[in-house]
Design an enzyme around this catalytic site. Structure first.
Site, PDB file in Angstrom:
ATOM      1  N   LYS A 110       0.899  -1.164   0.000  1.00 32.75           N
ATOM      2  CA  LYS A 110       0.000   0.000   0.000  1.00 32.75           C
ATOM      3  C   LYS A 110       0.929   1.202   0.000  1.00 32.75           C
ATOM      4  O   LYS A 110       1.477   1.575   1.037  1.00 32.75           O
ATOM      5  CB  LYS A 110      -0.839  -0.040   1.282  1.00 32.75           C
ATOM      6  N   GLU A 135       9.912   2.095  10.675  1.00 33.72           N
ATOM      7  CA  GLU A 135      10.964   3.119  10.533  1.00 33.72           C
ATOM      8  C   GLU A 135      10.254   4.462  10.513  1.00 33.72           C
ATOM      9  O   GLU A 135       9.372   4.678   9.689  1.00 33.72           O
ATOM     10  CB  GLU A 135      11.758   2.921   9.234  1.00 33.72           C
ATOM     11  N   CYS A 153      13.876  11.453   6.302  1.00 29.79           N
ATOM     12  CA  CYS A 153      13.879  11.083   7.725  1.00 29.79           C
ATOM     13  C   CYS A 153      15.264  11.308   8.328  1.00 29.79           C
ATOM     14  O   CYS A 153      15.396  11.547   9.517  1.00 29.79           O
ATOM     15  CB  CYS A 153      13.461   9.643   7.891  1.00 29.79           C
ATOM     16  N   GLU A 196      10.002  16.974  14.763  1.00 31.54           N
ATOM     17  CA  GLU A 196      10.407  16.799  13.372  1.00 31.54           C
ATOM     18  C   GLU A 196       9.608  17.760  12.495  1.00 31.54           C
ATOM     19  O   GLU A 196       8.382  17.773  12.562  1.00 31.54           O
ATOM     20  CB  GLU A 196      10.141  15.354  12.931  1.00 31.54           C
TER      21      GLU A 196
HETATM   22  P1  NAP Z   1       2.509   8.825   7.151  1.00 34.44           P
HETATM   23  O1  NAP Z   1       1.430   9.824   7.117  1.00 34.44           O
HETATM   24  O2  NAP Z   1       2.725   8.064   8.404  1.00 34.44           O
HETATM   25  O3  NAP Z   1       2.194   7.827   5.955  1.00 34.44           O
HETATM   26  C1  NAP Z   1       3.007   6.720   5.658  1.00 34.44           C
HETATM   27  C2  NAP Z   1       2.180   5.619   5.027  1.00 34.44           C
HETATM   28  O4  NAP Z   1       1.210   5.143   5.980  1.00 34.44           O
HETATM   29  C3  NAP Z   1       1.374   6.062   3.812  1.00 34.44           C
HETATM   30  O5  NAP Z   1       1.322   5.012   2.888  1.00 34.44           O
HETATM   31  C4  NAP Z   1      -0.010   6.313   4.390  1.00 34.44           C
HETATM   32  O6  NAP Z   1      -1.045   6.219   3.449  1.00 34.44           O
HETATM   33  C5  NAP Z   1      -0.085   5.191   5.405  1.00 34.44           C
HETATM   34  N1  NAP Z   1      -1.061   5.411   6.476  1.00 34.44           N
HETATM   35  C6  NAP Z   1      -1.663   6.564   6.865  1.00 34.44           C
HETATM   36  N2  NAP Z   1      -2.496   6.342   7.906  1.00 34.44           N
HETATM   37  C7  NAP Z   1      -2.424   5.021   8.191  1.00 34.44           C
HETATM   38  C8  NAP Z   1      -3.037   4.177   9.158  1.00 34.44           C
HETATM   39  N3  NAP Z   1      -3.884   4.665  10.074  1.00 34.44           N
HETATM   40  N4  NAP Z   1      -2.729   2.860   9.168  1.00 34.44           N
HETATM   41  C9  NAP Z   1      -1.849   2.362   8.268  1.00 34.44           C
HETATM   42  N5  NAP Z   1      -1.239   3.111   7.320  1.00 34.44           N
HETATM   43  C10 NAP Z   1      -1.512   4.423   7.280  1.00 34.44           C
HETATM   44  O7  NAP Z   1       3.919   9.445   6.779  1.00 34.44           O
HETATM   45  P2  NAP Z   1       4.288  10.380   5.540  1.00 34.44           P
HETATM   46  O8  NAP Z   1       3.753  11.729   5.836  1.00 34.44           O
HETATM   47  O9  NAP Z   1       3.913   9.724   4.268  1.00 34.44           O
HETATM   48  O10 NAP Z   1       5.880  10.352   5.593  1.00 34.44           O
HETATM   49  C11 NAP Z   1       6.632  11.220   6.373  1.00 34.44           C
HETATM   50  C12 NAP Z   1       7.120  10.546   7.638  1.00 34.44           C
HETATM   51  O11 NAP Z   1       7.849   9.363   7.311  1.00 34.44           O
HETATM   52  C13 NAP Z   1       8.090  11.387   8.428  1.00 34.44           C
HETATM   53  O12 NAP Z   1       7.800  11.327   9.795  1.00 34.44           O
HETATM   54  C14 NAP Z   1       9.448  10.738   8.161  1.00 34.44           C
HETATM   55  O13 NAP Z   1      10.405  10.947   9.152  1.00 34.44           O
HETATM   56  C15 NAP Z   1       9.083   9.322   8.018  1.00 34.44           C
HETATM   57  N6  NAP Z   1      10.083   8.600   7.240  1.00 34.44           N
HETATM   58  C16 NAP Z   1      10.925   7.743   7.892  1.00 34.44           C
HETATM   59  C17 NAP Z   1      11.898   7.052   7.192  1.00 34.44           C
HETATM   60  C18 NAP Z   1      12.801   6.092   7.892  1.00 34.44           C
HETATM   61  O14 NAP Z   1      13.353   5.221   7.228  1.00 34.44           O
HETATM   62  N7  NAP Z   1      12.979   6.171   9.181  1.00 34.44           N
HETATM   63  C19 NAP Z   1      12.029   7.234   5.821  1.00 34.44           C
HETATM   64  C20 NAP Z   1      11.163   8.130   5.187  1.00 34.44           C
HETATM   65  C21 NAP Z   1      10.187   8.801   5.911  1.00 34.44           C
HETATM   66  P3  NAP Z   1      -1.650   7.558   2.759  1.00 34.44           P
HETATM   67  O15 NAP Z   1      -0.551   8.150   1.969  1.00 34.44           O
HETATM   68  O16 NAP Z   1      -2.748   7.053   1.925  1.00 34.44           O
HETATM   69  O17 NAP Z   1      -2.087   8.443   3.876  1.00 34.44           O
END
Ligand code: NAP
Ligand code: MG
Length: 482
Positions: free
Chosen positions: A177, A252, A286, A384
């Site tokens: 997904k 992560e 990240c 962050e």
């Molecule tokens: P996000 O809002 O948590 O979304 C990540 C994924 O989770 C998306 O596919 C999203 O789908 C899905 N999602 C949303 N709500 C969910 C739920 N309730 N249950 C299951 N899945 C759900 O994060 P983002 O805004 O895309 O990404 C930014 C964040 O990722 C930052 O905090 C960053 O630090 C972190 N990040 C971490 C790493 C690492 O390796 N540590 C790498 C890259 C990014 P939708 O898009 O459809 O909402």
């Protein structure tokens, strides 16, 4: 109006519309009236079909010799390589990072596939002496089964591939997904698997609402493990549900990554790495450098050099070759970053550079931003931001710098600039981060090395390199007597 392509789900080897026929559209953050494509807003039934197909496919996929699974990955790698420019430009158009960075990331995707192809022939166990000298005791690794993959938009090629490739090579099947913001880029990646004739059901993609599809993945009896990269808020929700449903999980999440600039640092190098680490991809990594902790003896000189360089940054559409920094991915990301800038000003930090939306462009562009006089208890030193915002903090000693660097709930990456071996060893020993880098920017990750965070940055697991085997397999201990 130009008609846009509608991308479908990929289930059991076929591209399929979602059961309810609903779609959503992905737009270009550099030109917000440009639609990149539509994708399916899937239902519970779509996810169920994908999970069942994946479950059915595990039986024969796991029985293939590792090198045969590896050959599929090599074929996917070659197809991805042929399509590199198209996929990279789709990424740039869909989420904004420069074409230069998008090409680098896609090339990394090719390398990840090739690296894991080789894993199909590497050792997966140990022989352990038994206390019974007539017995053979050893361990092997078995696949988890069906792995649910949930990915963010900021590395829309590399992150899906650094999860899918190890999942498949170790004999699992996958339902992914992807982030809605980058669903089109993901569809193009999955097309490479389709064109490599990866057997039906081995890889499936279901797009749509994260909370709906994510929740169904966690509830689905045929999905054995979930690997997630994204925000802490969502990650923790996934962990809770995974525990309730008895699924293995790997998270992560975020970072608040520091760079320490010691009094003996090569300041030009430190400035270059702070800018690259903090502002490339508009700070939406990240591992992005966020807190810039500088020794008082070199603080003013560092600050001046930094601002000089930051003021040269050209912000614009990532497809233009002169652009160094693209836009933020979405309106909501833009609003979040602008609100952090307001909070920074209101809490008493000094805005040294930038801080404004760039209004004369038809996208979510923002100036690279630098704050001075940031104190440890300020919000912009703690949370962050995920945008091109650097927070300068002054310290009187390396020890104070280290204390400050560790004064965060996160522990993903950290870097230091110094020539002193004592400083270097102290930093390596005391820095609470999964990735520590010396005289190099915080955001460098190599695919063959373990990657993951300490503290609130991960579920204390590691991805990439050989470390990936821990999540994607279980150890089976075997005792044999004739
Ligand atoms: P996000 O809002 O948590 O979304 C990540 C994924 O989770 C998306 O596919 C999203 O789908 C899905 N999602 C949303 N709500 C969910 C739920 N309730 N249950 C299951 N899945 C759900 O994060 P983002 O805004 O895309 O990404 C930014 C964040 O990722 C930052 O905090 C960053 O630090 C972190 N990040 C971490 C790493 C690492 O390796 N540590 C790498 C890259 C990014 P939708 O898009 O459809 O909402
Ligand atoms: Mg978009």
């Amino acid at each position: 109006m130009k008609s846009i392509h509608t991308y479908l789900n990929f289930i059991d080897g076929e591209w399929k519309e979602s059961k309810n026929g609903e779609t959503s559209t992905s737009y270009n953050p550099s030109n917000i009236s440009e639609a990149i494509g539509s994708y399916q807003m899937s239902t519970k039934e779509d996810l169920d079909q994908a999970a069942c197909a994946a479950k059915k496919a595990t039986k024969s996929w796991r029985k293939l010799p590792g090198n045969v699974r590896g050959d599929y990955l090599l074929k996917v790698a070659s197809i991805l390589e042929e399509r590199l420019d198209d996929i990279a430009s789709t990424m740039t158009k869909e989420m904004g990072k420069t074409f230069f960075e998008a090409k680098g990331e896609t090339a990394r995707g090719v390398a990840i596939l090739r690296y894991y192809a080789g894993e199909g022939l590497r050792s997966i166990g140990d022989v352990i002496p038994s206390t019974d000298n007539e017995a053979l005791m050893y361990t092997t690794r078995v696949p988890l089964g069906v792995v649910g993959v949930i990915t963010p938009w900021n590395f829309p090629v590399a992150i899906p591939l650094w999860k899918i490739a190890p999942a498949l090579i170790y004999g699992n099947t996958v339902v992914i997904k992807p982030a809605s913001e980058t669903a089109v880029t993901c569809a193009k990646i999955i097309q490479c698997f389709c064109d490599a004739d990866v057997p039906n059901g081995v890889i499936n993609m279901v797009t749509g609402s994260g909370s709906l599809i994510g929740t169904e993945m966690l509830n689905h009896p045929d999905i054995n493990g979930i690997t997630f990269t994204g925000s802490n808020k969502v990650g923790k929700e996934i962990a809770r549900k995974a525990v309730e449903n008895g699924k293995k999980y790997q998270l992560e999440m975020g970072g608040k990554n520091p760079v320490i600039v010691a009094s003996d640092a090569d300041l030009n190098l430190a400035v270059e790495a702070t800018i690259s680490g903090g502002l490339r991809s508009a700070g939406q990594k990240c591992t992005a450098t966020s807190r810039v902790i500088v020794h008082t003896d070199v603080y003013d000189e560092f600050k001046e050099k930094l601002i000089n360089k930051v003021s040269e940054i050209k912000v614009g559409d990532g497809l233009e070759s002169s652009t160094w920094m693209g836009p933020l991915v979405s309106k909501s990301q833009l609003d979040t970053v602008l609100s952090y800038i307001d909070i920074g000003k209101n809490e008493g930090a000094t805005l040294l550079y930038g801080g404004q939306r760039i209004e004369d462009k038809n996208g979510y562009f923002i100036e690279p931003t630098v704050f001075d006089n940031v104190k440890p208890d300020m919000t912009i030193a703690k949370e962050e931001i995920f945008g091109p915002v650097l927070a300068l903090m002054r310290v009187d000693s390396l020890e104070e710098g280290l204390e400050l660097a560790n004064d965060t709930e996160y522990g993903l990456s950290a870097s230091i600039f110094t020539k002193n071996i004592g400083n270097i060893l102290l930093f390596i020993d005391e820095m609470e981060a999964g990735l520590v880098r010396v005289n190099a920017e915080s955001a460098g990750v190599e695919l063959q090395a373990p990657f993951g965070g300490m503290k609130q940055s991960s579920s204390h697991s590691r991805e990439q390199g050989r470390a990936a085997i821990e999540f994607y397999t279980s150890i089976k201990t075997i005792f044999v007597k004739s």
